[in-house]
Write an enzyme that holds these catalytic residues in place. Sequence first.
Site, PDB file in Angstrom:
ATOM      1  N   ASN A 156       1.965  -4.360 -10.397  1.00 42.98           N
ATOM      2  CA  ASN A 156       0.989  -4.309  -9.307  1.00 42.98           C
ATOM      3  C   ASN A 156      -0.293  -4.987  -9.757  1.00 42.98           C
ATOM      4  OD1 ASN A 156      -0.254  -3.323  -6.829  1.00 42.98           O
ATOM      5  ND2 ASN A 156      -1.332  -1.822  -8.098  1.00 42.98           N
ATOM      6  N   HIS A 207      -4.464  -4.799  -9.072  1.00 49.52           N
ATOM      7  CA  HIS A 207      -5.517  -3.967  -8.472  1.00 49.52           C
ATOM      8  C   HIS A 207      -6.845  -4.708  -8.628  1.00 49.52           C
ATOM      9  CE1 HIS A 207      -7.218  -0.279  -6.956  1.00 49.52           C
ATOM     10  NE2 HIS A 207      -8.205  -0.441  -7.833  1.00 49.52           N
ATOM     11  N   LEU A 220       0.779  -1.234   0.000  1.00 50.38           N
ATOM     12  CA  LEU A 220       0.000   0.000   0.000  1.00 50.38           C
ATOM     13  C   LEU A 220       0.813   1.288   0.000  1.00 50.38           C
ATOM     14  CD1 LEU A 220      -2.963  -1.183   2.228  1.00 50.38           C
ATOM     15  CD2 LEU A 220      -2.710  -1.244  -0.258  1.00 50.38           C
TER      16      LEU A 220
HETATM   17  C1  GAR Z   1      -5.686  -7.736  -3.324  1.00 50.59           C
HETATM   18  O1  GAR Z   1      -7.048  -7.848  -3.638  1.00 50.59           O
HETATM   19  C2  GAR Z   1      -5.038  -6.681  -4.197  1.00 50.59           C
HETATM   20  O2  GAR Z   1      -5.595  -6.576  -5.466  1.00 50.59           O
HETATM   21  C3  GAR Z   1      -5.333  -5.433  -3.395  1.00 50.59           C
HETATM   22  O3  GAR Z   1      -5.090  -5.808  -2.067  1.00 50.59           O
HETATM   23  C4  GAR Z   1      -5.507  -7.174  -1.911  1.00 50.59           C
HETATM   24  C5  GAR Z   1      -4.456  -7.913  -1.137  1.00 50.59           C
HETATM   25  O4  GAR Z   1      -4.942  -9.165  -0.774  1.00 50.59           O
HETATM   26  N1  GAR Z   1      -4.491  -4.361  -3.809  1.00 50.59           N
HETATM   27  C6  GAR Z   1      -4.919  -3.114  -3.892  1.00 50.59           C
HETATM   28  O5  GAR Z   1      -6.049  -2.771  -3.574  1.00 50.59           O
HETATM   29  C7  GAR Z   1      -3.885  -2.114  -4.429  1.00 50.59           C
HETATM   30  N2  GAR Z   1      -4.502  -0.882  -4.774  1.00 50.59           N
HETATM   31  P1  GAR Z   1      -3.948 -10.276  -0.196  1.00 50.59           P
HETATM   32  O6  GAR Z   1      -3.128  -9.597   0.887  1.00 50.59           O
HETATM   33  O7  GAR Z   1      -4.846 -11.330   0.369  1.00 50.59           O
HETATM   34  O8  GAR Z   1      -3.104 -10.747  -1.330  1.00 50.59           O
END
Ligand code: GAR
Length: 189
Positions: A102, A104, A85
Amino acid sequence: MKKIAIFASGHGSNARKICEYFSFSPHIQVVLIGTNKPDAGVLIHARDFNIPAITFGKKNMLEKNFIEENLLPYEIDLIVLAGFLLLIPPSWIQHYPQRIINIHPALLPKFGGKGLFGSHVHNAVKASGDAETGITIHYVNAHYDDGEHILQVKCPVFPNDTPEQIASRVLKLEHFYFPRTIEKILLAE
Ligand code: GAR
């Protein structure tokens, strides 16, 4: 052997899937896990897979010698942000041009940008009334969720879905497509 580093701030379910996917690969190896949260779930996965882990903050990322001391020794071919993040500083992008990607959990440019991560994204999708959402895998530039797209995959949003149901449908897509996209990028070289 191509080498990847995964950075994550949360549960790290994507990081875990990537570690599993490449655990017996003769071509691609996860060599480093990074996080900005000392209690992030991703550190458990690092331990389980016996992968070195580092914890660092926003300030560390801007330090002059951070990359030289902490990243260069691993000879990383690709940095993978899996729910990481913090904004990536321009100095990192200069060091790793088209080498940071990345994921998203929405169809960018919709529902992206600062503050739109994790459940905030799915709440916004639900509130919009959109009939579809999905995932975007993209190169990272100096702005949140802004770099060149590599892959988008869609899934439906049903009228009675809760944000949690949307999140779970999207996460399944992430778990399937993220490791395979990393593989495609690295093996195409
Ligand atoms: C995922 O859904 C990813 O796409 C999102 O955080 C989550 C992490 O899940 N990323 C964002 O929103 C970036 N802007 P995880 O920790 O279970 O892999």
